[in-house]
Design a protein around this motif. Structure first.
Motif, PDB file in Angstrom:
ATOM      1  N   ARG A  63       0.835  -1.212   0.000  1.00 36.59           N
ATOM      2  CA  ARG A  63       0.000   0.000   0.000  1.00 36.59           C
ATOM      3  C   ARG A  63       0.861   1.249   0.000  1.00 36.59           C
ATOM      4  O   ARG A  63       0.808   2.066   0.922  1.00 36.59           O
ATOM      5  CB  ARG A  63      -0.975   0.050   1.193  1.00 36.59           C
ATOM      6  CG  ARG A  63      -1.922  -1.094   1.320  1.00 36.59           C
ATOM      7  CD  ARG A  63      -2.753  -1.407   0.100  1.00 36.59           C
ATOM      8  NE  ARG A  63      -3.742  -0.397  -0.240  1.00 36.59           N
ATOM      9  CZ  ARG A  63      -3.923   0.059  -1.491  1.00 36.59           C
ATOM     10  NH1 ARG A  63      -3.193  -0.394  -2.491  1.00 36.59           N
ATOM     11  NH2 ARG A  63      -4.847   0.954  -1.727  1.00 36.59           N
ATOM     12  N   ILE A  64       1.661   1.407  -1.039  1.00 30.84           N
ATOM     13  CA  ILE A  64       2.452   2.636  -1.151  1.00 30.84           C
ATOM     14  C   ILE A  64       2.201   3.295  -2.498  1.00 30.84           C
ATOM     15  O   ILE A  64       2.475   2.720  -3.549  1.00 30.84           O
ATOM     16  CB  ILE A  64       3.968   2.387  -0.998  1.00 30.84           C
ATOM     17  CG1 ILE A  64       4.248   1.561   0.263  1.00 30.84           C
ATOM     18  CG2 ILE A  64       4.706   3.723  -0.924  1.00 30.84           C
ATOM     19  CD1 ILE A  64       5.705   1.241   0.449  1.00 30.84           C
ATOM     20  N   GLY A  65       1.688   4.486  -2.430  1.00 27.04           N
ATOM     21  CA  GLY A  65       1.594   5.357  -3.587  1.00 27.04           C
ATOM     22  C   GLY A  65       2.480   6.555  -3.330  1.00 27.04           C
ATOM     23  O   GLY A  65       2.953   6.761  -2.210  1.00 27.04           O
ATOM     24  N   VAL A  66       2.713   7.351  -4.386  1.00 30.91           N
ATOM     25  CA  VAL A  66       3.561   8.526  -4.177  1.00 30.91           C
ATOM     26  C   VAL A  66       3.032   9.693  -5.010  1.00 30.91           C
ATOM     27  O   VAL A  66       2.593   9.511  -6.150  1.00 30.91           O
ATOM     28  CB  VAL A  66       5.055   8.193  -4.458  1.00 30.91           C
ATOM     29  CG1 VAL A  66       5.264   7.564  -5.813  1.00 30.91           C
ATOM     30  CG2 VAL A  66       5.950   9.422  -4.325  1.00 30.91           C
ATOM     31  N   ALA A  70      10.200  -1.081   1.205  1.00 28.15           N
ATOM     32  CA  ALA A  70      10.388  -0.712  -0.199  1.00 28.15           C
ATOM     33  C   ALA A  70      11.712   0.023  -0.388  1.00 28.15           C
ATOM     34  O   ALA A  70      12.445  -0.227  -1.357  1.00 28.15           O
ATOM     35  CB  ALA A  70       9.219   0.149  -0.672  1.00 28.15           C
ATOM     36  N   ALA A  71      12.043   0.917   0.541  1.00 33.77           N
ATOM     37  CA  ALA A  71      13.282   1.701   0.411  1.00 33.77           C
ATOM     38  C   ALA A  71      14.500   0.778   0.367  1.00 33.77           C
ATOM     39  O   ALA A  71      15.372   0.905  -0.497  1.00 33.77           O
ATOM     40  CB  ALA A  71      13.408   2.694   1.572  1.00 33.77           C
ATOM     41  N   ARG A  72      14.550  -0.176   1.284  1.00 31.56           N
ATOM     42  CA  ARG A  72      15.703  -1.092   1.329  1.00 31.56           C
ATOM     43  C   ARG A  72      15.729  -2.002   0.090  1.00 31.56           C
ATOM     44  O   ARG A  72      16.790  -2.359  -0.403  1.00 31.56           O
ATOM     45  CB  ARG A  72      15.655  -1.960   2.588  1.00 31.56           C
ATOM     46  CG  ARG A  72      15.858  -1.212   3.870  1.00 31.56           C
ATOM     47  CD  ARG A  72      17.329  -1.032   4.216  1.00 31.56           C
ATOM     48  NE  ARG A  72      17.468  -0.125   5.336  1.00 31.56           N
ATOM     49  CZ  ARG A  72      17.685   1.189   5.220  1.00 31.56           C
ATOM     50  NH1 ARG A  72      17.843   1.744   4.032  1.00 31.56           N
ATOM     51  NH2 ARG A  72      17.765   1.946   6.287  1.00 31.56           N
ATOM     52  N   TYR A  73      14.536  -2.353  -0.376  1.00 29.01           N
ATOM     53  CA  TYR A  73      14.469  -3.179  -1.584  1.00 29.01           C
ATOM     54  C   TYR A  73      15.048  -2.415  -2.778  1.00 29.01           C
ATOM     55  O   TYR A  73      15.882  -2.948  -3.521  1.00 29.01           O
ATOM     56  CB  TYR A  73      13.016  -3.596  -1.852  1.00 29.01           C
ATOM     57  CG  TYR A  73      12.862  -4.423  -3.108  1.00 29.01           C
ATOM     58  CD1 TYR A  73      13.132  -5.793  -3.085  1.00 29.01           C
ATOM     59  CD2 TYR A  73      12.502  -3.840  -4.310  1.00 29.01           C
ATOM     60  CE1 TYR A  73      13.023  -6.555  -4.243  1.00 29.01           C
ATOM     61  CE2 TYR A  73      12.395  -4.594  -5.472  1.00 29.01           C
ATOM     62  CZ  TYR A  73      12.657  -5.942  -5.429  1.00 29.01           C
ATOM     63  OH  TYR A  73      12.557  -6.690  -6.571  1.00 29.01           O
TER      64      TYR A  73
END
Lengths: 411, 411
Positions: free
Chosen positions: B253-256, B286-289
């Motif tokens: 559930r990440i939008g930007v 997500a950032a680490r991915y």
């Protein structure tokens, strides 16, 4: 282009939250902050959650990494149903009475959407929880505010206000009574059993829904637990809002709406257009955690920690505020907050300038008043600073109060 | 009590989505569904995410299990900034141009809040993405719809409509032009470079913001990538919406939202009252991915998979639809969807009853029309069913079309 020319009435009305601005100062070195309302990260069950997360992503990837339904994870719903039965003796709930939200802020926002129009009236407490205020205000309703006493809402005032609204033909405009029954944010007080009954009687007399917002209920340090209003009056009268932010971890962003099938269905429809669904990953993470661990046992150390910090703060108040005439503070039986009210004439917003210099931070009462009026009160959270910082912070606050009081000729 | 008596205008307007109702049938045994728009779970990088989740909960617990800021994870913002620079050559963005949302549905809802009042006008495409429709409709604006062609929005119609609105003195009521430029949902088409330029010219002439919604852009199978409108016209004109649901996993559930500092600030204020913040856990995950893995390499197998399924569907269309006079379909260059339009007189909603009997499911065009009018079109997603089911499903659909066409005297 200048986007300003394109904003809606709502877009134009949105202002930066005062708390956000104030909390910026709290991160300077040596500052002691009683401002935030966030749990101590040391209470998060990181080992357990780390292991479960790894497991469910590997094995249940087709569920946890996919879109969830708008209603949310049925396994988590069943955990909640079991918890409500075990802890409060609430029975007869099914998955259709439950919807998960992205934190309880979203539940408040959805309640605003579903119930409030510009001409609507919402009955709220004074002081008023800021998150609810910002959610409800996006719908531009009118507020009728009921002062809080040491045992919760002043129900005589509530009765008078409802009677008066009825006489003016406005009772149909009243959409709900919004209550935080346990360890109120910001006021720290708990609604007594007698008052719970009175509020239900009044809601029945005028046929009004009650929204019971209970993020802190399980964090009771002392005193006897009281029945939720939801248990006393049932889902045909009450919508119960809950969250795992204070008992598990805010980073999961899971709130829950518990209500009649009819009203939960309406929340689901409103959520569909708002964010479609909450994270299946964080919901299943919570579900497996509640399945494997006994939440009541797990939060025992958290409760102990917060109680001891609360005790430290109360002792420091006795020691450093005891001789300041006219000061009073709430002795919370649980939760994260106490509410300190200074003598008449004090303005905790103005006093904040001195507090800043002395590197001690609180939240002034003003933003918690429905009309943003001058307030002699302040919210203080005891859950985050270590014991010695609590004592030192209260000492700094004493100096702040005395300095401000003398400058203003109040002391 | 009967909560119905208490609902707002919005509360009363909320209706169950037709798609939800239709998709209930899709889970019966032996059904073949082209209905859902969800990614294939086998494309989710479960091993990588499982390991990262376990690591960050253990080591970064004080961040990932805590409240995030409303803006979201600064580390993820920096990953996005680097991706936009690397993939599209978009530069000069800082963290202040970025805000994360709970899926891109929330970004659409916040855009509705910020820009739309009841008397506002939104320029949208026909067919109209359902998620945007349900978000914007909660604000009760007026829609001006611009038909889609094989290379995107009919810009001549757009020009005519804007001119007419200007002549009527209504241009100030127009709040934005909403566009899905790549592999449109539901229409499958891509907006040509020339048309992107024309839309920008028109937006500049009438001083209108453009909302560019690009969930599928990185899932291009064939043809040359086109510059985002955001790159061509800049953050002073365009708000770019993106999501990780299609390239990583919807369950996060990440939008930007990517835009000018001024407009992103407004989104932040609107989000504060809506859900306070999105999950710090899924954002850091997500950032680490993105930090450890090259997203462009990681999605290569996904693109290959979807392309091959798209090819299978296109071949099946040739084989089974080739002799049906007047039928046409979109050949998408990427994304998840194609759009099939049956000969005049067909009503894909009515035809759904026959499809149900034949156990093949699609989404009728009707809910994608702004006024819910009868439609000869249907959305079909190729990304989820296995190859042989795609062929079998298209065959069943042929039988459905022929049966309906004959019953109605259309074939």
């Amino acid at each position: 282009m200048d986007f300003e020319t394109k904003y809606s009435k709502l877009g134009n009305s949105l202002q930066s939250s005062l708390i956000r601005e104030l909390l910026k100062y709290a991160s300077v070195p040596n500052a002691i902050s009683f401002g935030g309302g966030v749990p101590d990260p040391e209470t998060f069950p990181r080992k357990e959650l780390s292991q479960i997360a790894s497991e469910i992503i590997e094995k249940e990837y087709a569920y946890v990494l996919q879109y969830s339904t708008t209603e949310g994870d049925p396994e988590l719903a069943n955990q909640i149903i079991a918890m409500l039965e075990r802890i409060y003796g609430i029975s007869n709930l099914s998955e259709n009475n439950i919807m998960f939200t992205t934190g309880s802020q979203e539940a408040l926002e959805l309640a605003g959407k579903i119930f409030l129009d510009e001409e609507s009236i919402a009955i709220v407490e004074d002081p008023f929880y800021l998150g609810a205020a910002s959610a409800f205000k996006m719908r531009f309703p009118k507020f009728v505010t009921i002062p809080l006493e040491d045992d919760g809402m002043n129900v005589d005032v509530l009765e008078k206000e409802l009677k008066s609204l009825d006489e003016k033909g406005l009772i149909k405009k009243v959409k709900f009574i919004y209550v935080i029954p346990n360890f109120h944010n910001p006021a720290g007080v708990t609604l007594s059993y007698e008052k719970r009954k009175r509020i239900i009687e009044l809601a029945e007399r005028y046929d009004l829904p009650i929204i019971e917002d209970d993020p802190y209920g399980l964090l009771r340090f002392e005193g006897e637990p009281l029945d939720p209003i939801f248990k006393m009056a049932g889902p045909e009268r009450v919508i119960l809002l809950n969250t795992f932010s204070k008992i598990l971890a805010p980073g999961l962003r899971i709130g829950v709406v518990i209500g009649s099938e009819q009203v939960v269905r309406k929340f689901v429809l409103a959520k569909q257009g708002t964010d479609l669904c909450s994270s299946a990953l964080t919901q299943r993470l919570a579900a497996r955690y509640f399945e494997r661990y006994d939440i009541l046992q797990q939060i025992t150390p958290t409760i102990k920690l917060y109680k001891s910090k609360k005790d430290t703060m109360m002792q420091a108040f006795e020691e450093y505020f005891g001789d300041i005439k006219g000061i009073k503070w709430v002795k919370p039986e649980g939760g994260l907050f106490t509410w300190v009210t200074l003598p008449e004439g004090f303005d905790t917003m103005e006093m904040f300038e001195i507090a800043k210099q002395k590197l001690v931070f609180y939240i002034p009462g003003q933003p918690f008043t429905p009309d943003n009026k001058v307030s002699p009160s302040m919210r203080m959270s005891f859950c985050l600073p270590p014991h010695e910082k609590i004592v030192e912070g209260v000492k700094r606050l004493r100096d702040t109060i005395l300095e401000y009081g003398k400058t203003k000729g109040l002391i």
